[in-house]
Design a protein around this motif. Structure first.
Motif, PDB file in Angstrom:
ATOM      1  N   GLU A 249       0.891  -1.414  -0.078  1.00 12.73           N
ATOM      2  CA  GLU A 249      -0.127   0.025  -0.103  1.00 12.73           C
ATOM      3  C   GLU A 249       0.571   1.693   0.108  1.00 12.73           C
TER       4      GLU A 249
ATOM      5  N   ASN B   7      -8.661   9.913  -2.939  1.00 12.69           N
ATOM      6  CA  ASN B   7      -8.285   8.535  -2.069  1.00 12.69           C
ATOM      7  C   ASN B   7      -7.087   8.585  -1.981  1.00 12.69           C
ATOM      8  N   LYS B   8      -6.278   8.517  -0.765  1.00 10.21           N
ATOM      9  CA  LYS B   8      -5.390   8.372  -0.288  1.00 10.21           C
ATOM     10  C   LYS B   8      -4.245   7.853  -0.442  1.00 10.21           C
ATOM     11  N   SER B   9      -4.597   6.369  -0.726  1.00 10.81           N
ATOM     12  CA  SER B   9      -4.008   5.632  -0.559  1.00 10.81           C
ATOM     13  C   SER B   9      -4.458   4.879  -1.464  1.00 10.81           C
TER      14      SER B   9
ATOM     15  N   LEU C  46      -3.908   8.015  -7.894  1.00 11.00           N
ATOM     16  CA  LEU C  46      -4.629   8.867  -7.141  1.00 11.00           C
ATOM     17  C   LEU C  46      -6.136  10.223  -7.807  1.00 11.00           C
TER      18      LEU C  46
ATOM     19  N   THR D 180       3.127   1.973   3.460  1.00  9.17           N
ATOM     20  CA  THR D 180       2.588   2.013   4.502  1.00  9.17           C
ATOM     21  C   THR D 180       2.285   0.620   5.196  1.00  9.17           C
TER      22      THR D 180
ATOM     23  N   THR E 245       0.560   5.418   0.637  1.00  6.82           N
ATOM     24  CA  THR E 245       0.047   6.470   0.979  1.00  6.82           C
ATOM     25  C   THR E 245       0.768   7.882   0.748  1.00  6.82           C
TER      26      THR E 245
ATOM     27  N   GLN F 212      -3.668   0.372  -3.684  1.00  8.39           N
ATOM     28  CA  GLN F 212      -2.977  -1.177  -2.740  1.00  8.39           C
ATOM     29  C   GLN F 212      -2.679  -0.835  -4.135  1.00  8.39           C
TER      30      GLN F 212
ATOM     31  N   ALA G  91       5.844   3.372   8.457  1.00  2.93           N
ATOM     32  CA  ALA G  91       5.632   3.842   6.705  1.00  2.93           C
ATOM     33  C   ALA G  91       7.497   3.887   6.437  1.00  2.93           C
TER      34      ALA G  91
ATOM     35  N   VAL H 218       0.943  11.638   1.613  1.00  2.04           N
ATOM     36  CA  VAL H 218       0.308  12.476   2.402  1.00  2.04           C
ATOM     37  C   VAL H 218       1.339  14.202   1.734  1.00  2.04           C
TER      38      VAL H 218
END
Length: 499
Positions: free
Chosen positions: A82, A97-99, A115, A132, A84, A101, A143, A86
């Motif tokens: 995953e 969607n900040k993450s 994203l 993450t 992520t 997979q 992380a 920031v």
């Protein structure tokens, strides 16, 4: 002895775990693998995007040792990783969607994922991408930073509301300037120019006090050089058209106000470069070259003087039209000011979010200093109340359009938009307090008889003044009738000569 041997073997098993040769090789490989994940983005460096536009940021994960991970024959169907993102400031971008997979099989197949985001507020946002979750590493707990070299710049986009606002605003201002020109007295303007005490007070206040005040205020309240430059640019700008409107509403000397605005636009052709290339150079970076929009200054001068001249011609040729215009000039001016305050605030609502308390304080202090410097200097020079009002308002109200053009030509977007926030802040904060003050002023005049001009009261209460006014009206009617009669006779003679 045997219990001690069993205890020793148990401690050894706890220390190394249940590791067969295959397990030891596999885990050792995975321990080195955790630093072999890398991330690719479709965009790198600085990515400029328009505001309020849905976009996708494409990501791709890869393994440095892809042959060892993807071809070792292990079942990695359920293993996933995953990523992520920031942001340095979460409110600048709206990310759906900040993450993301990735299955290991997808990483091996170099599958791209996205994203979804949109830029809401203008400015620069720094993005950092972290790993993450990592099923390939049994000891993964923290992380891991993959990359942080992507920056997204959100640029202001011209919208339909902007076009409608500027179109209607331009029409309203042109019509009101023509009407104001029809109320001007050329003899009074020539008297102002022959004894230019008021314009000199306005010039000193506007091109000496305001640049110094905005320069010091920016250094005290702002740490961002862009904000300092924006506030200082506003302080170096000439007077704006809105000062004429507010002077009219508060019964100031409109002849002096318009004369000062025209003089300040002409003077700005020399005074703006003087300040911007001296103190302004201290607020810019080495490779920034400031551009003074001389064409915009000339355009502002023409857009003010041409309607005023048209109005004065109307007063000369069609005096009855000017008298009709005098009946609606205050209500229409109030409507124009209310239009700019309400619609302008709605159109710049994003600026209000970008405003900080330092900007609010700086804007209010600049306005207060403008009113104070202008009124104080005019009072020292023993000017009457109407001219004190005109000088005070003319000093406080700067031409924000010229300041915005300076920044637009000097800085790339969105840095020009970020530097413009103190200008928008001052413009937005200038109107509402004056509108409230005008309501109080109007109610005081209407119901309490306060705030009346002494000269106006003396003119109204002067014995025999009504007779003089009636005589002047009769003379105007007589001259108008004589002019119409002569025109009728000349037309009749022309027709008879043709026959």
């Amino acid at each position: 002895m045997l219990p001690w041997l069993i205890l020793l073997l148990g401690c050894a098993k706890f220390a190394i775990g249940d590791k067969s040769p295959e397990t030891l090789w596999s885990n050792g490989h995975l321990e080195t693998f955790q630093s072999d994940v890398y991330l690719e983005t479709f965009h790198s460096g600085v990515w400029k995007v328009p505001e309020d536009t849905p976009l996708n940021l494409t990501l791709s994960l890869g393994f440095n040792a892809s042959d060892a991970v993807c071809s070792d024959g292990r079942d990695l169907t359920e293993a996933w990783l995953e990523v992520t993102v920031v942001l340095d400031e979460d409110w600048k971008l709206d990310i759906v969607n900040k993450s993301v997979q990735f299955r290991v099989a997808e990483v091996c197949a170099r599958v791209n994922k996205s994203l979804a985001f949109s830029g809401y507020y203008w400015g620069l946002t720094k993005l950092a991408f972290f790993l993450t979750h990592n099923d390939l590493d049994p000891y993964f707990t923290n992380a891991t930073l993959l990359r942080d070299d992507l920056r997204i710049t959100v640029d202001r986009k011209t919208q339909t509301v902007d076009i409608l606002f500027m179109s209607f605003g331009t029409v309203f201002v042109l019509f009101n300037n023509i009407n104001m020109g029809a109320q001007l007295d050329l003899k009074v303007i020539m008297g102002v120019l022959r004894r230019p005490v008021g314009p000199v007070c306005g010039f000193i206040s506007q091109f000496t006090c305001m640049p110094l005040v905005t320069y010091m205020m920016g250094n005290v309240l702002f740490t961002d050089p862009l904000q300092r430059l924006g506030l200082f640019t506003l302080g170096c700008s000439p007077g704006g058209t809105s000062s004429n409107f507010w002077t009219l509403m508060f019964d100031g000397d409109i002849n002096l106000s318009i004369t000062m605005t025209i003089i300040s636009l002409v003077a700005a052709l020399g005074m703006m470069p003087l300040w911007m290339f001296t103190l302004g150079e201290n607020l810019t970076e080495e490779h920034t070259h400031l551009h003074i929009p001389f064409s915009n200054l000339v355009l502002a001068l023409v857009s003010l003087t041409v309607p005023i001249v048209i109005g004065m011609l109307i007063r000369w040729k069609r005096r009855s039209w000017a008298e009709k215009g005098s009946k609606i000039i205050k209500p229409f001016t109030l409507m124009v000011l209310f239009f700019f305050i309400t619609v302008g605030t709605f159109n710049s609502y994003k600026v209000m979010v970008l405003m900080t308390w330092q900007m609010v304080v700086a804007s209010l202090m600049v306005l207060i200093c403008g009113y104070s410097f202008g009124a104080t200097l005019a009072t020292i020079m023993c000017l009457p109340r109407k001219q004190i009002i005109a000088v005070s308002i003319e000093t406080a109200f700067q031409n924000g359009a010229v300041a915005l053009m300076v920044l637009k030509f000097s800085l790339p977007s969105p840095y020009s938009d970020l530097a413009s926030v103190p200008i928008f802040s001052t413009i937005l904060l200038a109107g509402p307090p004056l509108l409230l003050a005008y309501i109080i002023y109007y109610l005081s005049q209407r119901f309490c008889g306060c705030c009346a001009d002494k000269g106006q009261l003396e003119h109204t209460n002067q014995p025999g003044q009504e007779v003089v006014d009636l005589k002047r009206s009769a003379e105007d009617i007589e001259s108008t009738s004589a002019r119409e009669t002569s025109e009728f006779i000349s037309d009749a003679n022309a027709r008879s000569s043709k026959q």
